[in-house]
Design a protein around this motif. Structure first.
Motif, short mmCIF file in Angstrom:
data_model
loop_
_atom_site.label_atom_id
_atom_site.label_comp_id
_atom_site.label_asym_id
_atom_site.label_seq_id
_atom_site.Cartn_x
_atom_site.Cartn_y
_atom_site.Cartn_z
N ALA A 156 0.88 -1.42 -0.09
CA ALA A 156 -0.08 0.09 -0.09
C ALA A 156 0.81 1.22 0.03
O ALA A 156 0.59 2.28 -0.65
N THR A 157 1.85 1.00 0.61
CA THR A 157 2.84 2.63 0.94
C THR A 157 3.21 2.76 -0.63
O THR A 157 3.57 3.89 -1.00
N GLU A 158 3.62 1.90 -1.57
CA GLU A 158 4.02 1.99 -2.78
C GLU A 158 3.02 2.63 -3.53
O GLU A 158 3.11 3.62 -4.33
N HIS A 174 1.85 6.84 8.84
CA HIS A 174 2.75 7.41 8.32
C HIS A 174 3.05 7.30 6.62
O HIS A 174 3.60 8.25 5.87
N SER A 175 2.67 6.10 6.09
CA SER A 175 2.29 6.05 4.70
C SER A 175 1.41 6.91 4.03
O SER A 175 1.55 7.07 2.86
N ASN A 176 0.43 7.37 4.69
CA ASN A 176 -0.45 8.25 4.08
C ASN A 176 -0.02 9.96 4.45
O ASN A 176 -0.98 10.56 4.66
N ILE A 223 -8.31 6.70 -0.62
CA ILE A 223 -8.64 6.05 0.62
C ILE A 223 -7.72 4.75 0.77
O ILE A 223 -7.22 4.00 -0.07
N ASP A 224 -7.02 5.05 1.94
CA ASP A 224 -6.02 3.72 2.48
C ASP A 224 -6.84 2.68 3.16
O ASP A 224 -7.44 2.72 4.21
N ALA A 225 -7.12 1.59 2.37
CA ALA A 225 -8.18 0.44 2.55
C ALA A 225 -7.33 -0.61 3.26
O ALA A 225 -7.90 -1.79 3.57
N CYS A 226 -6.17 -0.38 3.76
CA CYS A 226 -5.35 -1.51 4.23
C CYS A 226 -6.19 -2.27 5.40
O CYS A 226 -5.71 -3.65 5.40
N GLN A 227 -6.72 -1.58 6.24
CA GLN A 227 -7.19 -2.38 7.36
C GLN A 227 -8.79 -2.71 7.17
O GLN A 227 -9.46 -3.08 8.11
N SER A 228 -9.31 -2.38 6.03
CA SER A 228 -10.84 -2.37 5.80
C SER A 228 -10.74 -3.78 4.86
O SER A 228 -11.61 -4.71 5.01
N ALA A 283 -4.20 -1.05 -0.94
CA ALA A 283 -4.27 -2.04 -0.20
C ALA A 283 -3.16 -2.86 -0.08
O ALA A 283 -2.39 -2.99 -1.19
N SER A 284 -2.91 -3.68 1.10
CA SER A 284 -1.58 -4.51 0.79
C SER A 284 -2.01 -6.04 1.22
O SER A 284 -2.84 -6.41 1.80
N GLY A 285 -1.41 -6.68 0.08
CA GLY A 285 -1.80 -8.33 0.12
C GLY A 285 -1.40 -8.84 1.53
O GLY A 285 -2.04 -9.67 1.82
N ILE A 293 1.06 -9.72 20.46
CA ILE A 293 0.43 -8.41 20.35
C ILE A 293 1.39 -7.38 19.60
O ILE A 293 2.77 -7.86 19.98
N ARG A 294 1.14 -6.21 19.08
CA ARG A 294 2.21 -5.17 18.94
C ARG A 294 2.00 -4.13 20.09
O ARG A 294 0.94 -3.93 20.54
N SER A 295 3.31 -3.59 20.13
CA SER A 295 3.47 -2.16 21.04
C SER A 295 4.12 -1.30 20.42
O SER A 295 5.02 -1.74 19.45
N HIS A 327 2.67 2.00 16.34
CA HIS A 327 1.97 1.58 14.92
C HIS A 327 2.16 2.22 13.70
O HIS A 327 1.23 2.47 13.07
N CYS A 328 3.19 2.91 13.68
CA CYS A 328 3.50 4.09 12.38
C CYS A 328 2.22 5.13 12.61
O CYS A 328 1.87 5.43 11.39
N THR A 329 1.94 5.32 13.73
CA THR A 329 0.83 6.34 13.87
C THR A 329 1.41 7.55 15.00
O THR A 329 0.51 7.80 15.82
N ALA A 385 -0.28 -0.51 23.45
CA ALA A 385 -0.28 -2.04 23.34
C ALA A 385 -1.52 -2.27 22.27
O ALA A 385 -2.58 -1.70 22.40
N ARG A 386 -1.34 -3.22 21.32
CA ARG A 386 -2.49 -3.39 20.25
C ARG A 386 -2.81 -4.67 20.21
O ARG A 386 -1.81 -5.55 19.74
N ALA A 387 -3.85 -5.17 20.43
CA ALA A 387 -4.38 -6.59 20.02
C ALA A 387 -5.29 -6.51 18.90
O ALA A 387 -6.40 -5.63 18.88
N1 C6P Z 1 0.19 -1.04 9.31
C1 C6P Z 1 0.38 -1.84 11.53
O1 C6P Z 1 1.14 -2.74 12.31
P1 C6P Z 1 2.18 -1.50 4.14
O2 C6P Z 1 3.46 -1.36 5.23
O3 C6P Z 1 2.49 -0.77 2.91
O4 C6P Z 1 1.89 -2.98 3.82
O5 C6P Z 1 0.95 -0.93 4.82
C2 C6P Z 1 1.22 0.28 5.30
C3 C6P Z 1 -0.12 0.78 6.05
C4 C6P Z 1 -1.05 1.92 5.60
N2 C6P Z 1 -2.21 1.98 6.30
C5 C6P Z 1 -2.54 1.58 7.25
C6 C6P Z 1 -3.78 1.62 7.66
C7 C6P Z 1 -1.90 0.40 7.78
O6 C6P Z 1 -2.23 -0.05 8.84
C8 C6P Z 1 -0.48 0.05 7.31
C9 C6P Z 1 0.34 -1.05 7.78
C10 C6P Z 1 0.84 -1.93 10.04
O7 C6P Z 1 -0.47 -1.34 11.57
C11 C6P Z 1 2.36 -1.89 9.88
S1 C6P Z 1 2.95 -0.40 10.53
#
Ligand code: C6P
Length: 422
Positions: free
Chosen positions: A99-101, A129-131, A204-209, A227-229, A368-370, A373-375, A388-390
């Motif tokens: 998704a970042t690319e 951060h990617s967005n 729309i950054d749909a990585c988590q949807s 989105a990311s595979g 879990i992650r702590s 989270h790149c935010t 901390a994130r579950a």
């Molecule tokens: N979030 C997380 O642990 P990439 O790295 O390109 O596959 O995905 C980036 C990215 C972009 N937007 C959202 C909303 C994301 O959640 C992520 C990746 C992971 O939350 C790794 S930081």
């Protein structure tokens, strides 16, 4: 009377995921780091293996049998992804590495060439951060200005604030669909309608949807979606950009090289048709094919079913977490059915660092992650250093939530002595 317990979705699919059936630190693995990356079912692993074992070959180049087979499978995956997000045309799906690319592609190809000093880009404080970073590059180069939508007291996107920021100067709105930290689900269709009234484009950054609910690009009416595979049961190294056809057609290539050209002369080149114009060099062929398999796998279960089951898990997770007094969870509360947010919880525990929580939970087999989270901007906005994130997926169970909660209580007890003997 015999009580027959209904098999949950997780009961039906868990055997598909070999990695889940192992011990970590002597305890059964509880994998609650799905927002970082999901696990992969055998169906996907086999697709990747079949490609390398049986028809590993480059695409679009050779006329020999293996190359033709690889090309068909690679392009077949594009069809599957297009259907999965309901794109009008297969040409609207560009394979990227993640998704970042995909966001960088839009930033460089569209942003750098279409924005002027004083134009405005609307992001939000909850963006990954990617967005954010790619748009900072664009702003620095073009003189465009970044504006950030803030949060409501319930820690959701403040739509009123968004509307106040919108103006004739707004050229782009780039927002996350589901926050990887707050878990809120942003009203993306409404956001697109509002932004389009001002002629702004919407990404729309749909990585988590995309991995957790049905996503329909025509219904959302976004201009781009990424989105990311690896978050949707596929491998790392593959992601996709959806873009409306006319927009992608008007955008210049981002990378130059093989595959993306029509003709090359010493002094200039012409470019291939969509989507190849944006896919320079040898792509991640096996990974793209495996993404197609992941889409087949998810579609066979049904995204509605996945969403409904994850909502049940969300309701139970929150019910249990809310019983622990020292915990503060960020983002909106789910309703009783677990709807209204994603199946993840980022939280802090008074006087215990998130990294310590995560480290001790790991000794109990719970992943879990702590951290941030790149935010980072969101954490700064909330005035916290780390959470901390579950984060759950459709193969997780209530029993795993029980193990997590028990381990969490023991960890808190270890650090604070407040829980006493359970
Ligand atoms: N979030 C997380 O642990 P990439 O790295 O390109 O596959 O995905 C980036 C990215 C972009 N937007 C959202 C909303 C994301 O959640 C992520 C990746 C992971 O939350 C790794 S930081």
């Amino acid at each position: 009377m015999t009580f027959i317990q209904e098999r949950t979705l997780a009961d039906q699919v868990r055997l598909d995921f070999p990695i889940l059936h192992q011990q970590v630190n002597g305890k059964p693995l509880v994998y609650f780091d799905n927002a970082a990356t999901s696990q992969k079912p055998l169906f996907v692993l086999n697709a990747l293996r079949d490609y390398y074992e049986q028809y590993n070959s480059n695409v679009h180049r050779g006329v020999h049998t293996l190359s033709a087979k690889a090309t068909d499978a690679y392009e077949g995956s594009r069809d599957k992804v297009a259907r999965f997000v309901n794109a009008k045309s297969r040409q609207e799906i560009v394979f990227t590495h993640n998704a970042t690319e995909a966001i960088n592609l839009v930033a460089y190809s569209w942003g750098m060439n279409n924005l002027q000093p004083g134009d405005e880009i609307i992001l939000s404080v909850m963006e990954h951060h990617s967005n954010i970073v790619p748009w900072q590059f664009v702003a620095a180069k073009t003189g465009a200005v970044l504006k950030f939508v803030e949060l409501t007291p319930a820690e959701t996107l403040d739509l009123e604030h968004f509307q106040k920021l919108l103006s004739e100067k707004t050229k782009l709105v780039s927002l996350v669909h589901v926050s990887n930290t707050l878990g809120c689900i942003n009203p993306v269709t409404e956001i697109c309608t509002l932004a389009h009234k001002y002629g702004a484009k919407v990404l729309i950054d749909a990585c988590q949807s995309v991995p957790h609910m049905p996503v329909d690009v025509q219904q959302i009416n976004c201009d781009w979606l990424v989105a990311s595979g690896h978050k949707m049961c596929a491998a790392t190294g593959i992601g996709f950009l959806y873009g409306k056809l006319e927009l992608l057609q008007a955008m210049p290539p981002f990378f130059g090289g093989g595959e993306m050209i029509a003709e090359v002369f010493l002094d200039h080149s012409t470019y291939a048709d969509l989507p190849h114009k944006f896919e320079a060099g040898t792509p991640a062929i096996g990974e793209a094919i495996a993404l197609g398999a992941a889409v087949d796998y998810l579609s066979k279960i049904g995204m509605d079913k996945i969403h409904a089951y994850e909502a049940e898990l969300t309701a139970y997770l929150f019910e249990q977490l809310e019983k622990i007094p020292q915990i503060k969870i960020y983002g909106p509360k789910p309703n009783e059915q677990g709807e209204g947010r994603a199946a993840l919880a980022a939280f802090t525990v008074a006087e215990v660092h998130a990294n310590d929580l995560s480290t001790l939970l790991d000794t109990e087999g719970v992943a879990i992650r702590s951290g941030h989270h790149c935010t980072q901007p969101l954490h700064r906005y909330l005035n916290i250093a780390a959470t901390a994130r579950a984060s759950l997926s459709f193969y997780n169970t209530r029993e795993e939530i029980d193990i997590f909660i028990k381990a969490l209580k023991e960890t808190i007890d270890f650090f604070t002595g407040l829980f006493g003997e359970q």
